[in-house]
Enzyme design. Structure first.
Site, PDB file in Angstrom:
ATOM      1  N   CYS A  62       1.218 -58.653  -3.400  1.00 36.74           N
ATOM      2  CA  CYS A  62       0.449 -58.497  -2.166  1.00 36.74           C
ATOM      3  C   CYS A  62      -1.045 -58.604  -2.456  1.00 36.74           C
ATOM      4  O   CYS A  62      -1.530 -58.073  -3.454  1.00 36.74           O
ATOM      5  CB  CYS A  62       0.743 -57.143  -1.520  1.00 36.74           C
ATOM      6  SG  CYS A  62       2.283 -57.099  -0.620  1.00 36.74           S
ATOM      7  N   HIS A  63      -1.761 -59.260  -1.553  1.00 41.08           N
ATOM      8  CA  HIS A  63      -3.210 -59.334  -1.673  1.00 41.08           C
ATOM      9  C   HIS A  63      -3.841 -58.035  -1.160  1.00 41.08           C
ATOM     10  O   HIS A  63      -3.345 -57.453  -0.195  1.00 41.08           O
ATOM     11  CB  HIS A  63      -3.755 -60.505  -0.848  1.00 41.08           C
ATOM     12  CG  HIS A  63      -3.324 -61.848  -1.340  1.00 41.08           C
ATOM     13  ND1 HIS A  63      -2.083 -62.366  -1.071  1.00 41.08           N
ATOM     14  CD2 HIS A  63      -3.968 -62.781  -2.079  1.00 41.08           C
ATOM     15  CE1 HIS A  63      -1.978 -63.566  -1.623  1.00 41.08           C
ATOM     16  NE2 HIS A  63      -3.100 -63.836  -2.247  1.00 41.08           N
ATOM     17  N   MET A  97       3.489 -56.695   5.236  1.00 42.36           N
ATOM     18  CA  MET A  97       3.872 -55.820   4.128  1.00 42.36           C
ATOM     19  C   MET A  97       3.175 -54.465   4.229  1.00 42.36           C
ATOM     20  O   MET A  97       3.754 -53.426   3.872  1.00 42.36           O
ATOM     21  CB  MET A  97       3.559 -56.481   2.784  1.00 42.36           C
ATOM     22  CG  MET A  97       4.440 -57.679   2.466  1.00 42.36           C
ATOM     23  SD  MET A  97       6.210 -57.327   2.618  1.00 42.36           S
ATOM     24  CE  MET A  97       6.415 -55.999   1.453  1.00 42.36           C
ATOM     25  N   GLU A  98       1.944 -54.474   4.730  1.00 40.34           N
ATOM     26  CA  GLU A  98       1.228 -53.212   4.910  1.00 40.34           C
ATOM     27  C   GLU A  98       1.918 -52.357   5.973  1.00 40.34           C
ATOM     28  O   GLU A  98       2.063 -51.140   5.810  1.00 40.34           O
ATOM     29  CB  GLU A  98      -0.224 -53.499   5.307  1.00 40.34           C
ATOM     30  CG  GLU A  98      -1.115 -53.950   4.168  1.00 40.34           C
ATOM     31  CD  GLU A  98      -0.749 -55.330   3.602  1.00 40.34           C
ATOM     32  OE1 GLU A  98      -1.081 -55.591   2.437  1.00 40.34           O
ATOM     33  OE2 GLU A  98      -0.143 -56.150   4.340  1.00 40.34           O
ATOM     34  N   ASP A 112      11.409 -36.175   2.704  1.00 35.50           N
ATOM     35  CA  ASP A 112      11.042 -35.169   1.703  1.00 35.50           C
ATOM     36  C   ASP A 112      10.835 -33.796   2.340  1.00 35.50           C
ATOM     37  O   ASP A 112      11.239 -32.768   1.775  1.00 35.50           O
ATOM     38  CB  ASP A 112       9.769 -35.610   0.992  1.00 35.50           C
ATOM     39  CG  ASP A 112       9.254 -34.562   0.023  1.00 35.50           C
ATOM     40  OD1 ASP A 112       9.991 -34.217  -0.917  1.00 35.50           O
ATOM     41  OD2 ASP A 112       8.131 -34.075   0.237  1.00 35.50           O
TER      42      ASP A 112
END
Length: 309
Positions: A62-63, A97-98, A112
């Protein structure tokens, strides 16, 4: 990592979604804010924003992107939580992707914080909901295909002293964008010949697009912009501004180009530099967005109505 240096900066938006299955009684505790570790939804929101900004540190190819906005919304259903991450930024590559990383980390954060209460909890899915920006948003389809000409302006090429590369690059890119290149001509840097050719393409052949290469510099024989001024009826300053602006980010010499663009009748005419590198960068700057000019010419608006008969 892919090379995206030839792409446009544009507003990119991506939305991703994560779905977590939770026992209803535990979901009630989320609603009542009685979870021992605190409010999982608020912590997940912060975690999502942090994850979006650090995606390139987690995903190897990823950039690193300049993120302008990141958010996380939640929807509480009977037995599940839906987390929706939105990421926006102005850059050369997308934000999907972000957004997916943000949604993933948000889901893991909820997991969690609730795992001590729900052994059956499950992250059901993480998916990209939508993305916007980039070339795919600016593609235009034309039926029948646009008719085009490529005109190479060079004394040395016309005289057989050099072979053409720039004109061939233009023809290839036009064909890749679905245009029918009906003329590929080479003439000398003679202003009267240029005027005659451009007029013929527009008035006799009724072409949609004419792209020239060469004659935009400072030498005495560089007269393409002057020929254009004799021919066009409407000047389009934004097109050469876009070409020079795109090129200036890559070389300080781009400002020296005198490329012009305009319309004669229903024919769009664009001048590109003579060098193959200048042509390649100019084409990257123009396509596919420049093809929207024809929808404007035919329909008089920015909608995507088709070609007028």
């Amino acid at each position: 990592m892919l090379d995206v240096s030839n792409k446009h900066r544009s507003l990119r938006i991506a939305v991703a979604e994560a779905v977590i299955a939770i026992t209803p009684s535990v979901l009630d505790r989320v609603k009542d804010r009685t979870v021992p570790k605190g409010d999982p939804l608020e912590v997940a929101r912060v975690a999502a924003i942090m994850a979006a900004k650090r995606t390139s540190e987690i995903i190897p190819f990823c950039h690193p992107l300049p993120i302008e906005f990141s958010s996380l919304e939640h929807t509480l259903l009977k037995d599940r939580i839906v987390l929706t991450a939105t990421v926006k930024g102005i850059y050369r590559t997308g934000m999907e992707m972000e957004a997916m990383t943000a949604a993933s980390v948000a889901a893991l954060t909820v997991y969690d914080m609730l795992k001590m209460l729900d052994e059956n909890m499950e992250i059901l899915s993480i998916r990209l909901v939508k993305k916007r920006g980039g070339k795919s948003d600016f593609k235009e389809a034309f039926t029948p295909p646009l008719r085009a000409a490529v005109l190479v302006l060079s004394d040395s090429v016309a005289g057989g002293k050099k072979s053409d590369t720039s004109g061939l690059l233009i023809r290839e890119r036009l064909e890749q964008n679905g245009l029918n290149v009906q003329f590929y001509d080479i003439i000398a840097d003679d202003i009267d010949q240029i005027v005659a050719k451009l007029t013929h393409y527009s008035d006799s052949e009724k072409l949609d697009l004419v792209v020239t290469t060469g004659g935009t510099g400072f030498s005495p024989r560089d007269t393409t912009p002057e020929a254009m001024r004799r021919v066009v009826e409407k000047d389009i300053p934004g097109i050469p501004e876009a070409i020079r602006g795109y090129g200036q980010e890559r070389t300080p010499y781009a400002m020296l180009s005198r490329s012009a663009a305009g319309i004669r009748g229903n024919t769009l005419m664009i001048n590109l530099p003579g060098s193959s590198k200048g042509v390649q960068e100019s084409l990257d700057a123009l396509f596919p967005a420049v093809l929207h000019a024809f929808q404007m010419m035919w329909g008089g608006s920015h909608d995507r109505a088709g070609r007028k008969a």
